[in-house]
Design a protein around this motif. Structure first.
Motif: not given
Length: 101
Positions: A14-20, A23-27, A48-57, A71-77
């Protein structure tokens, strides 16, 4: 994270569009239902499909009349108690599926 597990998850992204920012591609790791809400767990990946850090969103995942699966609505927790419940559910999921992050 185990690279084989990332490769297994890459078929769902999924592509996540963060403010400012760009877009970030995420598995997509998984979508879990907790207390009648759906939550999506993501890990950012590079081109290349490789993870780019240790953070889970994690985001509350909402599909409705205007937000479909494409096109789901992704809401911050933002509520700490809600986040703790969701984090515990994710820990259980990882344990049951032998995943380590």
């Amino acid at each position: 994270m185990n690279q084989n597990k990332v490769n297994e998850m890459q078929s769902s992204t999924i592509t996540v569009e963060l403010d400012g920012t760009d877009p970030v591609e995420c598995a997509i790791i998984t979508v879990l239902t907790v207390a009648e809400n759906d939550y999506i767990f993501l890990i950012p990946i590079n081109d290349k499909g490789e993870d780019v850090g240790d953070d889970i969103w994690v985001y509350r995942y909402v599909e409705d009349e205007t937000h479909t699966a494409d096109n789901p609505d992704l809401q911050e927790v933002t509520d700490p108690e809600e986040f703790e419940l969701v984090a515990a559910a994710f820990d259980d999921y990882c344990e049951k599926n032998d995943l380590e992050f």
